[in-house]
Design a protein around this motif. Structure first.
Motif, PDB file in Angstrom:
ATOM      1  N   LEU A 116       1.500   3.152   6.444  1.00 60.63           N
ATOM      2  CA  LEU A 116       0.651   4.319   6.184  1.00 60.63           C
ATOM      3  C   LEU A 116      -0.781   4.106   6.656  1.00 60.63           C
ATOM      4  CD1 LEU A 116       1.829   5.510   2.657  1.00 60.63           C
ATOM      5  CD2 LEU A 116       2.703   6.116   4.916  1.00 60.63           C
ATOM      6  N   GLY A 117      -1.157   2.834   6.893  1.00 57.68           N
ATOM      7  CA  GLY A 117      -2.472   2.551   7.464  1.00 57.68           C
ATOM      8  C   GLY A 117      -3.597   3.291   6.770  1.00 57.68           C
ATOM      9  N   SER A 156       0.818  -1.219   0.000  1.00 57.31           N
ATOM     10  CA  SER A 156       0.000   0.000   0.000  1.00 57.31           C
ATOM     11  C   SER A 156       0.843   1.257   0.000  1.00 57.31           C
ATOM     12  CB  SER A 156      -0.978  -0.002   1.184  1.00 57.31           C
ATOM     13  OG  SER A 156      -1.895  -1.067   1.070  1.00 57.31           O
ATOM     14  N   VAL A 157       1.479   1.555  -1.153  1.00 59.44           N
ATOM     15  CA  VAL A 157       2.056   2.856  -1.478  1.00 59.44           C
ATOM     16  C   VAL A 157       3.382   3.166  -0.782  1.00 59.44           C
ATOM     17  CG1 VAL A 157       1.585   5.367  -1.517  1.00 59.44           C
ATOM     18  CG2 VAL A 157      -0.243   3.775  -1.985  1.00 59.44           C
ATOM     19  N   ILE A 158       3.702   2.543   0.351  1.00 55.64           N
ATOM     20  CA  ILE A 158       4.935   2.880   1.057  1.00 55.64           C
ATOM     21  C   ILE A 158       6.151   2.263   0.379  1.00 55.64           C
ATOM     22  CG2 ILE A 158       4.864   0.929   2.658  1.00 55.64           C
ATOM     23  CD1 ILE A 158       5.961   4.560   3.433  1.00 55.64           C
ATOM     24  N   ALA A 210       0.968   9.244  -1.500  1.00 54.52           N
ATOM     25  CA  ALA A 210       2.331   8.794  -1.216  1.00 54.52           C
ATOM     26  C   ALA A 210       3.177   9.915  -0.617  1.00 54.52           C
ATOM     27  CB  ALA A 210       3.000   8.264  -2.479  1.00 54.52           C
ATOM     28  N   LEU A 211       4.139   9.526   0.233  1.00 51.21           N
ATOM     29  CA  LEU A 211       5.088  10.466   0.815  1.00 51.21           C
ATOM     30  C   LEU A 211       6.287  10.701  -0.091  1.00 51.21           C
ATOM     31  CD1 LEU A 211       3.477   9.404   3.381  1.00 51.21           C
ATOM     32  CD2 LEU A 211       5.558   9.881   4.673  1.00 51.21           C
ATOM     33  N   ILE A 256      12.524  10.316  -4.236  1.00 54.18           N
ATOM     34  CA  ILE A 256      12.469  11.705  -3.772  1.00 54.18           C
ATOM     35  C   ILE A 256      11.332  11.848  -2.776  1.00 54.18           C
ATOM     36  CG2 ILE A 256      12.132  14.103  -4.465  1.00 54.18           C
ATOM     37  CD1 ILE A 256      13.300  13.402  -7.181  1.00 54.18           C
ATOM     38  N   SER A 257      11.666  12.280  -1.567  1.00 56.40           N
ATOM     39  CA  SER A 257      10.665  12.469  -0.524  1.00 56.40           C
ATOM     40  C   SER A 257       9.932  13.788  -0.733  1.00 56.40           C
ATOM     41  CB  SER A 257      11.333  12.461   0.854  1.00 56.40           C
ATOM     42  OG  SER A 257      10.412  12.829   1.863  1.00 56.40           O
ATOM     43  N   LEU A 258       8.650  13.789  -0.454  1.00 54.92           N
ATOM     44  CA  LEU A 258       7.825  14.981  -0.647  1.00 54.92           C
ATOM     45  C   LEU A 258       7.472  15.680   0.660  1.00 54.92           C
ATOM     46  CD1 LEU A 258       5.326  13.589  -3.312  1.00 54.92           C
ATOM     47  CD2 LEU A 258       7.533  14.700  -3.672  1.00 54.92           C
TER      48      LEU A 258
END
Length: 461
Positions: A274-275, A240-242, A383-384, A429-431
């Motif tokens: 991320l739950g 899930s996206v992480i 997403a982060l 790349i972190s947002l």
């Protein structure tokens, strides 16, 4: 045997970085073997018509990358023997760099104020058991009951007895792996996966097999084949996206992986840190296969980084192993932090911060679309981070170093590689790790670096 030598015609600006990249490619390709002695700074500078300072900076860059070692009085030598794995992010934020390398939630002064308020409340309401007891079963019964409520927000219905409180997701992941993968066995995972899995496999003594992925995650037929050919005890997934490529695994793929796991009777470790942050996601794998799935989640990526507490849900068949491994590796989670998490779950603060985080990330995803373009990157509205494949003529090391020289920290994709399959260079790349204004500036620098030869950005050395 002829010793490889740099090609002066291939040196571009900045010269020291271009020279370092030539050496790096030769080392990775096996043209420079471990232990090879490199030319002296002065000789190489003479041969290539460069300054001694340029060669010295190139060697320093290679030392920083862990590819060579410098020994006083003896010279510089290729160093390709196994070293400790370095984290993909900058360990410290130095100078004025825009740090887009470390995966963090968006944080504003409001988050610090909430933590201050929680600590004030804790000072007035701290239970004696959280301050004075050494026994987890004395401290945590109430917290486990609260965890059950949080699991409902994550899409799971569990019993309090199945929940262990941990000091965050990394501790939960370590305990889960220790519980299902004895030394000498094999754990399957995504070919682009969790960056701590490679060192964990080394430290805990199990083998790690990275399996091919597509836009849904691990290919079920690849897991099937791996189970037939190796002693696979578990599969570790981040559906899930992480995961590094920000993939949201669809329900059908989750069901297909469950079928393979049941057929071969292997455990599933599901990391869902991320739950409830991810909207409209399928049910957790743990809801489909509760009898074999160890499910972990935490609060650090969706509320505030300082709330280092996590939940690990284990089925009955692994419950005793999880309890024992947790005792020997952590003893128990930090009770004071657990008190804050329980309060925030109970009074609604946790979900409020999750909703705030979701809105903040969607604004930042709009910045990504504006600066980099939606079709260029892999990401998700919740997403982060984003995953940016690089052009074929770029090396990750060179691209990351160029970005760093321009004041932007990004994470090399190779840090997340778990297999020996052919690799397309990429960066993560972190947002959420900085302000929106700095994010826009940092992404703008990345966009310009993608245009081509960065000599229009940097002066020659």
């Amino acid at each position: 045997m002829t010793i490889w030598h740099p090609d002066p015609s291939l040196i571009r600006r900045p010269a020291y970085l271009s020279l370092a990249d030539q050496f790096a490619r030769a080392i990775h390709d096996g043209r420079l073997l471990n232990g090879t002695r490199l030319p002296t700074h002065r000789k190489l500078a003479y041969d290539l018509s460069l300054s001694v300072q340029t060669v010295s900076r190139a060697y320093e860059e290679l030392i920083r990358r862990g590819l060579i070692s410098g020994e006083i009085g003896r010279g510089s030598f290729v160093q390709t023997m196994r070293r400790e794995v370095e984290p993909p992010y900058l360990p410290e934020r130095l100078g004025e760099i825009i740090d887009l390398s470390i995966l963090k939630p968006v944080c504003e002064p409001m988050h610090l104020e909430r933590m201050k308020q929680a600590l004030t409340w804790l000072g007035e309401n701290l239970p004696s058991s959280s301050a004075l007891s050494f026994r987890p079963n004395v401290v945590f019964p109430r917290h486990r009951a609260v965890a059950v409520e949080w699991m409902k927000a994550c899409g799971l219905s569990v019993s309090p007895q199945s929940v262990s409180l941990t000091n965050g997701a990394t501790a939960a992941m370590t305990v889960a792996l220790m519980s299902v993968a004895p030394p000498g066995s094999t754990v399957a995972t995504e070919a682009i996966g969790h960056h701590t899995l490679v060192p964990l496999a080394r430290y805990l003594g199990f083998n790690l097999e990275g399996l091919p992925i597509d836009e849904d995650g691990i290919l079920p037929n690849a897991l099937e084949e791996a189970c037939r050919e190796a002693d696979i005890r578990a599969v570790f997934v981040q559906p899930s996206v992480i995961n590094p490529t920000a993939t949201l695994m669809r329900e059908q793929r989750r069901a297909e992986l469950v079928n393979v796991a049941r057929k071969h009777d292997i455990a599933i470790i599901e990391s869902d840190v991320l739950g409830p942050l991810v909207e409209n996601r399928p049910p957790p794998i743990a809801a489909m296969a509760p009898e074999r799935t160890l499910y972990l989640t935490s609060f650090t990526k969706i509320t505030v980084p300082g709330l280092r507490i996590g939940y690990l849900v284990a089925p009955d068949r692994y419950a005793a192993a999880v309890a024992n491994r947790h005792l020997v590796s952590n003893w128990m989670a930090t009770p004071i932090v657990a008190e804050i998490a329980s309060k925030w779950v109970t009074d609604g603060t946790a979900l409020e911060l999750v909703r705030w985080q979701r809105a903040a990330l969607m604004r930042r995803q709009q910045i990504v679309d504006e600066v980099l373009g939606a079709g260029r990157v892999l990401t998700h509205p919740n997403a982060l981070h984003l995953w940016l494949p690089l052009p074929d003529d770029r090396t990750e090391e060179g691209f990351v170093a160029q970005a760093r020289l321009q004041g932007v920290g990004i994470a090399p994709g190779l840090s997340f590689k778990t297999s020996n399959a052919p690799w397309q260079p990429a960066v993560r790349i972190s947002l959420g790790s900085t302000t929106e204004d700095e994010l826009r500036v940092g992404l703008g620098i990345v966009a310009r670096l993608l245009l081509g030869d960065p000599e229009h950005l940097l002066l020659a050395i």
